[in-house]
Design a protein around this motif. Structure first.
Motif, PDB file in Angstrom:
ATOM      1  N   VAL A 171       0.794  -1.226   0.000  1.00  0.00           N
ATOM      2  CA  VAL A 171       0.000   0.000   0.000  1.00  0.00           C
ATOM      3  C   VAL A 171       0.827   1.278   0.000  1.00  0.00           C
ATOM      4  O   VAL A 171       0.268   2.377  -0.013  1.00  0.00           O
ATOM      5  CB  VAL A 171      -0.965   0.026   1.213  1.00  0.00           C
ATOM      6  N   ALA A 172       2.152   1.183   0.000  1.00  0.00           N
ATOM      7  CA  ALA A 172       2.986   2.384   0.118  1.00  0.00           C
ATOM      8  C   ALA A 172       2.670   3.400  -0.964  1.00  0.00           C
ATOM      9  O   ALA A 172       2.623   4.612  -0.702  1.00  0.00           O
ATOM     10  CB  ALA A 172       4.468   2.002   0.071  1.00  0.00           C
TER      11      ALA A 172
ATOM     12  N   ALA B 157       3.171   8.938   8.841  1.00  0.00           N
ATOM     13  CA  ALA B 157       3.704   7.759   9.524  1.00  0.00           C
ATOM     14  C   ALA B 157       3.807   6.574   8.580  1.00  0.00           C
ATOM     15  O   ALA B 157       4.785   5.805   8.636  1.00  0.00           O
ATOM     16  CB  ALA B 157       2.816   7.411  10.720  1.00  0.00           C
ATOM     17  N   ALA B 158       2.829   6.399   7.695  1.00  0.00           N
ATOM     18  CA  ALA B 158       2.888   5.299   6.726  1.00  0.00           C
ATOM     19  C   ALA B 158       4.039   5.505   5.750  1.00  0.00           C
ATOM     20  O   ALA B 158       4.748   4.550   5.387  1.00  0.00           O
ATOM     21  CB  ALA B 158       1.559   5.200   5.982  1.00  0.00           C
ATOM     22  N   ARG B 159       4.245   6.730   5.318  1.00  0.00           N
ATOM     23  CA  ARG B 159       5.367   7.017   4.418  1.00  0.00           C
ATOM     24  C   ARG B 159       6.699   6.762   5.123  1.00  0.00           C
ATOM     25  O   ARG B 159       7.642   6.231   4.521  1.00  0.00           O
ATOM     26  CB  ARG B 159       5.289   8.467   3.935  1.00  0.00           C
TER      27      ARG B 159
ATOM     28  N   ALA C 190       7.364   3.069   5.273  1.00  0.00           N
ATOM     29  CA  ALA C 190       7.827   2.577   3.975  1.00  0.00           C
ATOM     30  C   ALA C 190       9.317   2.853   3.787  1.00  0.00           C
ATOM     31  O   ALA C 190      10.083   1.967   3.382  1.00  0.00           O
ATOM     32  CB  ALA C 190       7.008   3.214   2.853  1.00  0.00           C
ATOM     33  N   VAL C 191       9.738   4.078   4.094  1.00  0.00           N
ATOM     34  CA  VAL C 191      11.157   4.418   3.946  1.00  0.00           C
ATOM     35  C   VAL C 191      12.008   3.556   4.871  1.00  0.00           C
ATOM     36  O   VAL C 191      13.062   3.041   4.474  1.00  0.00           O
ATOM     37  CB  VAL C 191      11.379   5.917   4.224  1.00  0.00           C
ATOM     38  N   ASP C 192      11.554   3.366   6.103  1.00  0.00           N
ATOM     39  CA  ASP C 192      12.303   2.542   7.055  1.00  0.00           C
ATOM     40  C   ASP C 192      12.470   1.115   6.542  1.00  0.00           C
ATOM     41  O   ASP C 192      13.463   0.447   6.846  1.00  0.00           O
ATOM     42  CB  ASP C 192      11.597   2.522   8.410  1.00  0.00           C
ATOM     43  N   GLU C 193      11.498   0.635   5.771  1.00  0.00           N
ATOM     44  CA  GLU C 193      11.554  -0.726   5.240  1.00  0.00           C
ATOM     45  C   GLU C 193      12.170  -0.782   3.849  1.00  0.00           C
ATOM     46  O   GLU C 193      12.111  -1.805   3.170  1.00  0.00           O
ATOM     47  CB  GLU C 193      10.165  -1.351   5.257  1.00  0.00           C
ATOM     48  N   GLY C 194      12.755   0.327   3.408  1.00  0.00           N
ATOM     49  CA  GLY C 194      13.464   0.328   2.139  1.00  0.00           C
ATOM     50  C   GLY C 194      12.579   0.486   0.924  1.00  0.00           C
ATOM     51  O   GLY C 194      13.000   0.177  -0.193  1.00  0.00           O
TER      52      GLY C 194
END
Length: 426
Positions: free
Chosen positions: A91-92, A130-132, A135-139
């Motif tokens: 969903v990113a 927070a969702a964005r 996503a960045v934290d998970e690459g």
């Protein structure tokens, strides 16, 4: 539903998935669990109520008519993630489709149907951020945002210009050429990246107005981007680096009071920075348009030159919807002699947006263009020749769309109008 079907919208056709979206396996279960834990109650508040009042005030949904771009979908995703039905990788891309305007929060019954004894506001904008960030934290990166933030990190200002004009620290104060402004002091004027490099007439007007009103102020030694755009795109640690530099620079020059004319900076300095620094952060943040209304009201700035224009006002989302600031800019416009002001009330403007916020112009410029086109047409229906804004970021797409009409509508900043009336224009 396939990723292609999820991303269909009538503006850009069927949007292709961005190439090279991840740089590692998105398997950070701890990060996802923490995200879900923080946002599950808000998600269920939305999901269980069943209402969809927010949709028709959402500027993106007005255009795409795509269910996955709605505020309700942003919350429903969290419910699905808790149940293991979706991951952030699924969903990113959906969360790109938000300008951060905050209209959905105001229209939500969870915000509206609470009494004085229980103050509550739906926090969709923060959920999207927070969702964005997750996503960045998970690459998982959106290519345009990643390039934008990397360029900002190199240049210390956003890459708002193309062509040969350099965006760099060497040129960040070029807009102030000939104004003889000092460095440092108790009061600092902060000039956002768009104003510093693109719409330089706005900071020049701001500086001239302050000088004419006898307000003492200076500039930073080395001004970096406020960091707000990086935070909105999910790059929180980068945003904190910009924030740390700016706060250290303010302290080094003895600043206690920061004047900002850009609503995006105002959001960063009054919401993001306090969350980063806590009690350490003790600066007074002054919004220029509110100070301007005070200067005119107190007779410290005289508006004597008539401005022969028929105007309407575009409520900047981050002032009206996010901060509840709508009276001051109208007070200023009504003080300008010669203007015919055709107002649209601030509640009606909950559904208006320029499309310029939340990183949308970087990843979906087609959507920003259509949202701005619709806003200009709403202004044109009032038979005006000028659309006035108090947000430099909104003025670029609105200007582009206003100039494309057979009967063009000019877009001016409120400070440019005031400088004209005060006889301070270049």
């Amino acid at each position: 539903m396939s990723s292609t079907e999820r991303a269909h919208d009538p503006v850009g056709g069927t949007e292709e998935e961005p190439a090279g979206g991840t740089d590692k396996e998105p398997d950070d279960e701890a990060g996802t669990a923490e995200f879900v834990q923080e946002w599950r109650n808000a998600a269920y508040n939305c999901y269980s109520s069943g209402h969809k009042f927010c949709r028709e005030v959402c500027p993106v949904m007005q255009v795409t008519r795509n269910e996955v771009h709605t505020p309700t979908a942003f919350h429903a995703n969290v419910v699905a993630m808790e149940k293991g039905l979706l991951s952030i990788a699924d969903v990113a891309r959906d969360y790109v489709h938000c300008t951060g305007c905050g209209a959905c929060e105001l229209r939500c019954p969870n915000t509206l149907f609470t009494g004085d004894f229980y103050r509550f506001r739906t926090r969709t904008v923060q959920l999207v951020k927070a969702a964005r960030a997750l996503a960045v934290d998970e690459g998982i990166h959106q290519p345009g945002w990643q390039r934008w933030v990397e360029a900002t990190s190199r240049q210390k200002s956003e890459p708002v210009l193309g062509g040969e004009v350099p965006v760099s620290q060497e040129h960040v104060a070029d807009w102030a050429a000939g104004l003889d402004l000092p460095i440092g002091g108790e009061t600092i004027l902060f000039c956002d990246c768009e104003g510093a490099f693109h719409r330089t007439s706005v900071p020049r007007a701001a500086a001239k107005i302050l000088k004419a009103a006898g307000v003492e102020f200076g500039l930073m030694r080395e001004q970096w981007c406020c960091g707000g755009p990086a935070a909105e795109m999910g790059y929180v640690e980068r945003a904190k680096e910009f924030a740390r530099h700016n706060v250290d620079d303010w302290r080094a020059v003895g600043a206690r009071r920061i004047i900002v004319f850009d609503p995006h900076d105002y959001i960063s300095f009054t919401e993001d920075y306090p969350s980063y620094f806590g009690d350490e952060y003790d600066f007074e943040i002054v919004l220029f348009v509110e100070l301007l209304a005070e200067l005119i009201r107190d007779g410290r700035l005289e508006l004597t030159n008539p401005v022969d224009r028929v105007v309407t006002y575009h409520d900047a989302c981050r002032l009206n919807k996010r901060k509840g600031i709508h009276a001051a800019p109208r007070e200023v416009l009504r003080a300008v002699p010669g203007i015919t002001f055709k107002d649209v009330d601030h509640v009606t403007q909950w559904s208006y947006c320029s499309g310029a916020g939340g990183g949308l112009p970087i990843e979906r410029p087609d959507l920003t263009a259509e949202i701005s086109r619709r806003r200009v047409e709403q202004a044109a229906a009032l038979d005006v020749d000028t659309l006035v804004s108090a947000c430099v970021w909104s003025e670029r797409p609105l200007t582009e769309q206003g100039g494309k009409r057979a009967d063009p509508i000019e877009v001016l900043d409120l400070l440019e109008i005031v400088a004209l009336s005060a006889g301070l224009e270049d």
